[in-house]
Design a protein around this motif. Sequence first.
Motif, mmCIF file in Angstrom:
data_model
loop_
_atom_site.group_PDB
_atom_site.id
_atom_site.type_symbol
_atom_site.label_atom_id
_atom_site.label_comp_id
_atom_site.label_asym_id
_atom_site.label_seq_id
_atom_site.Cartn_x
_atom_site.Cartn_y
_atom_site.Cartn_z
ATOM 1 N N ASP A 83 0.850 -1.190 0.000
ATOM 2 C CA ASP A 83 0.000 0.000 0.000
ATOM 3 C C ASP A 83 0.883 1.237 0.000
ATOM 4 N N SER A 84 0.804 2.005 -1.089
ATOM 5 C CA SER A 84 1.601 3.233 -1.236
ATOM 6 C C SER A 84 3.094 2.957 -1.062
ATOM 7 N N GLY A 85 3.535 1.808 -1.552
ATOM 8 C CA GLY A 85 4.950 1.480 -1.493
ATOM 9 C C GLY A 85 5.414 0.860 -0.191
ATOM 10 N N LEU A 86 4.495 0.620 0.744
ATOM 11 C CA LEU A 86 4.855 0.043 2.042
ATOM 12 C C LEU A 86 4.172 -1.306 2.216
ATOM 13 N N PRO A 87 4.841 -2.272 2.861
ATOM 14 C CA PRO A 87 4.196 -3.568 3.120
ATOM 15 C C PRO A 87 2.953 -3.387 3.972
ATOM 16 N N ALA A 88 1.858 -4.057 3.590
ATOM 17 C CA ALA A 88 0.604 -3.937 4.317
ATOM 18 C C ALA A 88 0.168 -5.309 4.817
ATOM 19 N N ILE A 89 -0.785 -5.932 4.159
ATOM 20 C CA ILE A 89 -1.309 -7.224 4.592
ATOM 21 C C ILE A 89 -0.526 -8.324 3.875
ATOM 22 N N THR A 90 0.204 -9.126 4.625
ATOM 23 C CA THR A 90 0.975 -10.228 4.039
ATOM 24 C C THR A 90 0.551 -11.579 4.578
ATOM 25 N N GLU A 91 -0.446 -11.612 5.457
ATOM 26 C CA GLU A 91 -0.915 -12.884 6.016
ATOM 27 C C GLU A 91 -1.939 -13.511 5.069
ATOM 28 N N PRO A 92 -1.704 -14.750 4.603
ATOM 29 C CA PRO A 92 -2.623 -15.366 3.629
ATOM 30 C C PRO A 92 -4.055 -15.463 4.116
ATOM 31 N N ASN A 93 -4.267 -15.770 5.404
ATOM 32 C CA ASN A 93 -5.633 -15.888 5.916
ATOM 33 C C ASN A 93 -6.410 -14.584 5.767
ATOM 34 N N LEU A 94 -5.776 -13.449 6.062
ATOM 35 C CA LEU A 94 -6.442 -12.158 5.918
ATOM 36 C C LEU A 94 -6.712 -11.830 4.453
#
Length: 430
Positions: A83-94
């Motif tokens: 998101d905007s160049g930053l890591p956001a949601i990386t959890e597969p379940n989410l």
Amino acid sequence: RGWRAGDAIPAVFSHDRRHTLFHIRKHRLFYLGVTRVDVSPLTMLELLERIHSVLVTYFGEVTEDTLRSHFSTLYLVLDEMVDSGLPAITEPNLLEMLISPPSVLNKVVQVVSGSSKVLSELAWGSSGTNQPPQANMGEPAGPFGSGGGITGCGSDIWWRRADVVYAGNEVYVDINETMDCIIDSHGQTVAASIAGEVVVNSKLSGLPDLTLTVKNPSLLDNSSFHPCVRLHRYERDKVLSFVPPDGEFTVCRYWLSDPTLQPPINLQPSLTLMQTSGRLELRVGPKLSVGMVGGTGGGTAHTQAVLEKVSITIPMPEFVSGATLTATAGTIKYKSDTRAIVWSIPKLSSDQQPPSHYAEGTLTYDGAKEGSYGRVAPQELKCVADVSFLVKGWAISGVKLDTLEVSSVSYQPYKGCRYSTQAGHIEYRL
């Protein structure tokens, strides 16, 4: 810049004074990240690894054709992960709660109804409306409140999706280790290390609580853990206690350094580069015995190791144009596109007769490139042999699972554990 064909591209390099490029390679695909600000290289590389892992969860085998056929899903997944160049949601379940994985049923529904793949109602829970649900007395409302939504089972267990139900409940633990080693021309270890991971594949209904114990927890001192692990419990009792995400995930990664470590393979290489031709001789076989997990009472038994997918690769100097090679097992050939000799053996075992195998051959030089090695005589050039293999049922570090307890549920799940060791970067100096 300055690379020759066949050279390995560094994982991190600067394209110019303003941009830094990071990449990983998975099979035939490159994952590339670009930044203009100061950032930790490990953060970028880990993000690329997470992206690949999520794509495997969504698509199974990740190929160019797969990404093209599921481009819309790929776009949505990447938009949520970064998101905007930053890591956001990386959890597969989410991510699976926000974006439904592609399936035949989903394709039919989308064609008939024209619906989107984005499960926007999950942002407000499972009410099926576009408005936030009314909060009960003392309970927060909105997407990050209790009772589901994109927080899964609640704000305290955001990594697990809610209402998980399986007909058959089972949990598997895989201890996978990768060995990196450098062996000098006298057979002595110059440097050696082990990178391991504890992978849990959870297919459990409800909200289970797992407690995983290893027999030698001191080997996990240099570790990183999944957010689900209760760190205070690990620091106090040296056990891994957690509520697992649904599906497969890495609960722990660890690293060990041991200068006395020896690979479970014997390789005796001999390369002679003369003025007009060269000579190569190789002898390879498994170590006589290694400590295998699974002895009496769950201990360690010294037994014969079976090495699978054995491959020996020897890059050749530029002036070598071909080779005439023979081997007593497997296939050996000279690959002109990579200028390397590759010897592939499906299996090595002490039970085989003979236990060791031999390969030899003559190297021919390219007349057009004669003298391309400049002032260095051929016999003074140094070459290396890269070795790869896979050993199942064995963890080279000695990490062993002791117990795996499942609580907070009424059923008795099936449990399983596997071990494996594979070669990472194992180099023999000739």
